[in-house]
Design a protein around this motif. Sequence first.
Motif, PDB file in Angstrom:
ATOM      1  N   ALA A  84       0.829  -1.206   0.000  1.00 33.53           N
ATOM      2  CA  ALA A  84       0.000   0.000   0.000  1.00 33.53           C
ATOM      3  C   ALA A  84       0.862   1.255   0.000  1.00 33.53           C
ATOM      4  CB  ALA A  84      -0.923  -0.012   1.216  1.00 33.53           C
ATOM      5  N   LYS A  85       1.935   1.240   0.786  1.00 35.05           N
ATOM      6  CA  LYS A  85       2.835   2.402   0.837  1.00 35.05           C
ATOM      7  C   LYS A  85       3.526   2.617  -0.508  1.00 35.05           C
ATOM      8  CE  LYS A  85       3.778   2.176   5.800  1.00 35.05           C
ATOM      9  NZ  LYS A  85       4.817   2.012   6.839  1.00 35.05           N
ATOM     10  N   LYS A  86       3.889   1.511  -1.165  1.00 38.25           N
ATOM     11  CA  LYS A  86       4.551   1.611  -2.461  1.00 38.25           C
ATOM     12  C   LYS A  86       3.622   2.205  -3.517  1.00 38.25           C
ATOM     13  CE  LYS A  86       7.115  -1.091  -5.876  1.00 38.25           C
ATOM     14  NZ  LYS A  86       7.608  -2.445  -6.254  1.00 38.25           N
ATOM     15  N   LEU A  87       2.336   1.787  -3.484  1.00 37.41           N
ATOM     16  CA  LEU A  87       1.367   2.324  -4.440  1.00 37.41           C
ATOM     17  C   LEU A  87       1.167   3.818  -4.250  1.00 37.41           C
ATOM     18  CD1 LEU A  87      -1.338  -0.511  -4.432  1.00 37.41           C
ATOM     19  CD2 LEU A  87       0.260   0.051  -6.275  1.00 37.41           C
ATOM     20  N   ASN A 115     -10.712   7.841  -1.596  1.00 39.27           N
ATOM     21  CA  ASN A 115      -9.931   8.024  -2.822  1.00 39.27           C
ATOM     22  C   ASN A 115      -9.728   6.720  -3.598  1.00 39.27           C
ATOM     23  OD1 ASN A 115      -8.393   9.156  -4.806  1.00 39.27           O
ATOM     24  ND2 ASN A 115      -6.633   9.611  -3.515  1.00 39.27           N
ATOM     25  N   SER A 116     -10.104   6.750  -4.878  1.00 38.03           N
ATOM     26  CA  SER A 116      -9.936   5.572  -5.739  1.00 38.03           C
ATOM     27  C   SER A 116      -9.056   5.888  -6.950  1.00 38.03           C
ATOM     28  CB  SER A 116     -11.309   5.080  -6.222  1.00 38.03           C
ATOM     29  OG  SER A 116     -11.974   6.101  -6.973  1.00 38.03           O
ATOM     30  N   THR A 117      -8.294   6.975  -6.868  1.00 38.51           N
ATOM     31  CA  THR A 117      -7.430   7.389  -7.982  1.00 38.51           C
ATOM     32  C   THR A 117      -6.358   6.336  -8.258  1.00 38.51           C
ATOM     33  OG1 THR A 117      -7.746   9.726  -7.420  1.00 38.51           O
ATOM     34  CG2 THR A 117      -5.862   9.181  -8.817  1.00 38.51           C
ATOM     35  N   THR A 118      -6.149   6.039  -9.547  1.00 31.12           N
ATOM     36  CA  THR A 118      -5.117   5.078  -9.947  1.00 31.12           C
ATOM     37  C   THR A 118      -4.316   5.650 -11.114  1.00 31.12           C
ATOM     38  OG1 THR A 118      -6.645   3.964 -11.473  1.00 31.12           O
ATOM     39  CG2 THR A 118      -6.484   3.096  -9.219  1.00 31.12           C
ATOM     40  N   PHE A 119      -3.173   5.024 -11.364  1.00 35.66           N
ATOM     41  CA  PHE A 119      -2.352   5.391 -12.518  1.00 35.66           C
ATOM     42  C   PHE A 119      -2.088   4.141 -13.344  1.00 35.66           C
ATOM     43  CE2 PHE A 119       1.648   6.086 -14.777  1.00 35.66           C
ATOM     44  CZ  PHE A 119       1.411   7.319 -15.368  1.00 35.66           C
ATOM     45  N   ASN A 120      -2.453   4.201 -14.621  1.00 38.26           N
ATOM     46  CA  ASN A 120      -2.249   3.079 -15.533  1.00 38.26           C
ATOM     47  C   ASN A 120      -0.882   3.227 -16.190  1.00 38.26           C
ATOM     48  OD1 ASN A 120      -2.306   1.388 -17.942  1.00 38.26           O
ATOM     49  ND2 ASN A 120      -4.494   1.147 -17.531  1.00 38.26           N
ATOM     50  N   CYS A 121       0.041   2.340 -15.833  1.00 41.07           N
ATOM     51  CA  CYS A 121       1.416   2.446 -16.338  1.00 41.07           C
ATOM     52  C   CYS A 121       1.501   2.157 -17.837  1.00 41.07           C
ATOM     53  CB  CYS A 121       2.328   1.489 -15.571  1.00 41.07           C
ATOM     54  SG  CYS A 121       2.511   1.909 -13.818  1.00 41.07           S
ATOM     55  N   LEU A 122       0.639   1.275 -18.352  1.00 45.01           N
ATOM     56  CA  LEU A 122       0.663   0.960 -19.782  1.00 45.01           C
ATOM     57  C   LEU A 122       0.183   2.145 -20.612  1.00 45.01           C
ATOM     58  CD1 LEU A 122      -0.691  -2.717 -19.737  1.00 45.01           C
ATOM     59  CD2 LEU A 122       1.686  -1.930 -19.938  1.00 45.01           C
ATOM     60  N   GLU A 123      -0.898   2.769 -20.172  1.00 44.76           N
ATOM     61  CA  GLU A 123      -1.441   3.927 -20.901  1.00 44.76           C
ATOM     62  C   GLU A 123      -0.779   5.238 -20.488  1.00 44.76           C
ATOM     63  OE1 GLU A 123      -5.621   4.052 -20.315  1.00 44.76           O
ATOM     64  OE2 GLU A 123      -5.977   2.012 -21.036  1.00 44.76           O
ATOM     65  N   LYS A 124       0.000   5.186 -19.374  1.00 40.27           N
ATOM     66  CA  LYS A 124       0.635   6.384 -18.811  1.00 40.27           C
ATOM     67  C   LYS A 124      -0.415   7.477 -18.587  1.00 40.27           C
ATOM     68  CE  LYS A 124       5.158   5.480 -20.883  1.00 40.27           C
ATOM     69  NZ  LYS A 124       6.249   6.001 -21.743  1.00 40.27           N
ATOM     70  N   LYS A 125      -1.458   7.069 -17.877  1.00 39.16           N
ATOM     71  CA  LYS A 125      -2.606   7.956 -17.705  1.00 39.16           C
ATOM     72  C   LYS A 125      -3.190   7.800 -16.303  1.00 39.16           C
ATOM     73  CE  LYS A 125      -5.549   7.843 -21.079  1.00 39.16           C
ATOM     74  NZ  LYS A 125      -6.664   7.387 -21.952  1.00 39.16           N
ATOM     75  N   PHE A 126      -3.605   8.924 -15.718  1.00 40.98           N
ATOM     76  CA  PHE A 126      -4.304   8.905 -14.434  1.00 40.98           C
ATOM     77  C   PHE A 126      -5.794   8.635 -14.656  1.00 40.98           C
ATOM     78  CE2 PHE A 126      -0.622  11.162 -12.709  1.00 40.98           C
ATOM     79  CZ  PHE A 126      -0.564  10.658 -11.420  1.00 40.98           C
ATOM     80  N   TYR A 127      -6.371   7.899 -13.733  1.00 40.39           N
ATOM     81  CA  TYR A 127      -7.818   7.739 -13.674  1.00 40.39           C
ATOM     82  C   TYR A 127      -8.247   8.268 -12.299  1.00 40.39           C
ATOM     83  CZ  TYR A 127      -7.848   5.028 -17.962  1.00 40.39           C
ATOM     84  OH  TYR A 127      -7.732   4.639 -19.283  1.00 40.39           O
ATOM     85  N   TRP A 128      -8.794   9.477 -12.321  1.00 41.49           N
ATOM     86  CA  TRP A 128      -9.005  10.221 -11.091  1.00 41.49           C
ATOM     87  C   TRP A 128     -10.332   9.906 -10.400  1.00 41.49           C
ATOM     88  CZ3 TRP A 128      -5.404  13.150  -8.734  1.00 41.49           C
ATOM     89  CH2 TRP A 128      -4.314  13.572  -9.494  1.00 41.49           C
TER      90      TRP A 128
END
Length: 268
Positions: A84-87, A115-128
Motif C-alpha cells: 500500500a505504501k509503495k502504491l 480516494n480511488s485514484t489510480t495510474f495506468n502504467c501501460l497507458e501512462k494515464k491517471f484515472y481520477w
Amino acid sequence: RCESCSKEEAKYRCPRCMKYSCSLLCVKKHKLALSCNGVRDKTAFVSVNEFTDLNLLSDYRFLEDVGRTADAAARLSTMHSPTAKKLLYTLRNKARRCDIDLRTLPVGFTKRRENSTTFNCLEKKFYWHLKLVFPHCHAEYTLKGVPDDKTLADILKPYIDPAESDPVVCQRLKIYTVSPQSDVQILMKIENRKQNSVRYNELDASKSLLDNLKGKIIIEYPTLFVVLKTLKKDMVILGQDASEPAENSDSESSSLSSMEEGEIRDSS
C-alpha cells in the motif's frame, strides 16, 4: 412560520441548516429539497461572542472522537502494508512528474478512504477520483475512474447539458441547465491558504483535466465547484481581488497545518 409549507407555526428547527419546520412531513420535505441530513455540523464556525460552555464541551467531545478514530485506523495493518505504501509513493511520484503536487492523508481520514485514484502504467494515464459540487442546488456527485485526458466540458455534459444529462439529474440541476454555458464557471479551492483566506482557481472547461490540475496542490483527489457567475457571491477567485497578488505567499508550513486541521475535522 414553517419554512417548508409557510402555513403552520414552526415546532422544530433543523440542527444542520437551522430551517424551521412544523411537522415530520415538512422535515422530510426540507431534507429532500436541500440534501440536508439533519445532523449538526460539529465543525461549523462559531464567533467568539456566541461561544458558550456547550460549544467548548462539543469541541472537547469532537476531539475525543477524532482520537478514537485515529487509534482505530492505526490498528489496520493492511493499510500500513509495504504494498500500500509503495502504491501511494508511485502515485505521488507520477503526479509530481506531471507538475501536480499530490498529497495523501494519514490512514483513517475520510478522503483517504474514499480516494480511488489510480495510474495506468501501460497507458501512462491517471484515472481520477473526482467530486463535483453544485452549490446553487446543494448537490454533490462523485465520479470514479475519470481519465486525465478528458476535458472538463465533457465531464460536465451528463450533468448540465440539457440534451445529454439524465432527466432526474437535469431536473435537480435545472438552474444550471437553463443557464447559458457562458455563465458557468468551474472553480477549485486553493489548498495552500489559511482558513480565513479561502480563494479559488478558475479552470478552463475546454482543456483536459490533467492540464487544469498542473501546477496545483491536490489533497487526495480534486473537488470541482460548478457555479454560475451571476449567482456566485463569496467565492473569490485568486487574482481578481485587487487587495492581493495573483500568487499565494503563504509558507509551506502554514499550508500544511491548515490542511491537517481541516482534514482532521473531516475525518469524523
